[in-house]
Design a protein around this motif. Structure first.
Motif, short mmCIF file in Angstrom:
data_model
loop_
_atom_site.label_atom_id
_atom_site.label_comp_id
_atom_site.label_asym_id
_atom_site.label_seq_id
_atom_site.Cartn_x
_atom_site.Cartn_y
_atom_site.Cartn_z
N ASP A 129 47.19 36.38 38.72
CA ASP A 129 46.38 35.03 37.25
C ASP A 129 44.46 36.02 37.71
O ASP A 129 43.83 35.08 37.81
CB ASP A 129 46.46 33.85 37.12
CG ASP A 129 45.67 33.17 36.55
OD1 ASP A 129 45.06 33.92 35.52
OD2 ASP A 129 44.88 32.30 36.63
N VAL A 130 44.88 37.43 37.01
CA VAL A 130 43.00 38.64 37.38
C VAL A 130 42.22 37.38 36.46
O VAL A 130 42.48 37.63 34.95
CB VAL A 130 43.40 39.50 37.23
CG1 VAL A 130 42.01 40.08 37.98
CG2 VAL A 130 43.70 40.09 38.88
N GLY A 131 41.15 36.82 36.52
CA GLY A 131 40.28 35.72 35.33
C GLY A 131 38.67 36.53 36.61
O GLY A 131 37.99 36.40 35.11
N VAL A 132 38.27 37.35 36.54
CA VAL A 132 36.98 38.13 36.81
C VAL A 132 38.08 39.35 37.35
O VAL A 132 38.52 39.58 38.25
CB VAL A 132 36.51 37.11 38.10
CG1 VAL A 132 35.23 37.49 38.14
CG2 VAL A 132 36.14 35.77 37.83
N ARG A 182 42.03 34.79 28.51
CA ARG A 182 40.98 34.22 28.85
C ARG A 182 39.91 35.72 30.31
O ARG A 182 40.72 35.79 31.09
CB ARG A 182 40.44 32.68 29.87
CG ARG A 182 42.10 32.73 30.89
CD ARG A 182 41.84 31.45 31.11
NE ARG A 182 43.36 31.56 32.79
CZ ARG A 182 43.14 30.72 33.42
NH1 ARG A 182 42.69 29.49 33.34
NH2 ARG A 182 44.10 30.62 34.02
N GLY A 183 38.99 35.59 30.54
CA GLY A 183 38.33 36.10 31.38
C GLY A 183 37.01 36.34 31.72
O GLY A 183 36.29 35.97 30.24
N ALA A 184 36.83 37.35 32.62
CA ALA A 184 35.32 37.15 32.60
C ALA A 184 35.18 38.54 33.04
O ALA A 184 35.96 38.65 33.71
CB ALA A 184 34.04 36.54 33.61
N ILE A 185 33.87 39.40 32.49
CA ILE A 185 33.88 41.03 33.17
C ILE A 185 32.53 40.76 33.68
O ILE A 185 31.56 40.50 32.72
CB ILE A 185 34.34 42.09 31.86
CG1 ILE A 185 35.82 41.79 32.32
CG2 ILE A 185 34.07 43.41 32.78
CD1 ILE A 185 36.69 43.18 31.12
N VAL A 186 31.99 41.11 34.83
CA VAL A 186 30.52 41.42 35.16
C VAL A 186 30.48 42.79 35.35
O VAL A 186 31.16 43.71 36.17
CB VAL A 186 30.37 40.26 36.47
CG1 VAL A 186 29.09 40.90 36.74
CG2 VAL A 186 30.38 39.42 36.04
#
Length: 225
Positions: A129-132, A182-186
């Motif tokens: 469950d990779v979210g970031v 869902r997720g966030a990429i920085v």
């Protein structure tokens, strides 16, 4: 009877008030961010994060912070010993956090060795469950030089890591986020793309970071939306 206040004084006062208001807005936003309750990252985004370049500096600090927030980690770097050291540190400091490591020299993207490492990364994140995703790995050397003085291969390596490597890692992780919704990429950029236009003697580095700032942001934004 008091004298009338000059129009120019009123205009300057109004302009000053507007300027102070504009200057205070970011400060108030930051204050609100500091005062609000911490976000439960695992519930909002996912229980795992992928971090490139996590063995030193900003990357290591980010890995430790995410671990302290309950996020398990997939650590990606070119040095197996450094990866193991960071993984062991996280294990001692946060025993409940899982870590997985992938040895991947991003300068080899597009080669047989790079393709093998990319397959390993995809296999590692499969089912997680990779979210970031934190794209932190980057190359800044050879430093301040004229192009004709620099080793062209080192400049090419910079482009492969900062642009191509970031793109391929994102392409490997993003589909899972889209599937889960869902997720966030920085993507870690650089002030050299904004504060100092063209960043003399660091033009290649600045150009790669400008690409991160502009192109990848819009590509990912439109993919998610």
């Amino acid at each position: 009877m008091p004298a009338a206040v000059p129009v120019w004084f009123i205009s300057l006062a109004a302009l000053g008030a507007l300027y102070l208001s504009a200057a205070c807005i970011p400060l108030l936003a930051h204050l609100a961010l500091c005062l609000r309750r911490p976000i439960d990252l695992s519930r909002r985004y996912g229980t795992w994060a992928v971090i490139t370049g996590p063995t030193t500096g900003l990357g290591k600090a980010t890995a430790m912070e995410l671990a302290s927030r309950g996020i398990s980690l997939v650590l990606l770097d070119l040095d197996a010993a450094n990866l193991q050291s960071v993984s062991d540190t996280i294990g001692r400091t946060h025993p409940s956090i899982q870590t997985k490591t992938v040895v991947f020299d991003l300068s080899l993207v597009g080669t047989a060795a790079g393709d093998q490492a990319m397959r390993e990364l995809k296999e590692t994140v499969e089912g997680l469950d990779v979210g970031v995703l934190v794209n932190n790995a980057a190359v800044a050397r050879p430093g301040a030089l004229y192009v004709h003085e620099a080793d062209v291969e080192r400049l090419a390596r910079m482009i492969r890591v900062n642009v191509m490597g970031l793109t391929e890692v994102t392409a490997a992780v993003l589909p899972g986020m889209l599937q889960r919704g869902r997720g966030a990429i920085v993507n870690v950029g650089s002030g050299s793309t904004v504060a100092v236009p063209s960043f003399p003697l660091y033009t290649v580095y600045s150009a790669t970071k400008r690409w991160v700032h502009a192109y990848v942001y819009f590509q990912i934004y439109f993919s998610i939306h």
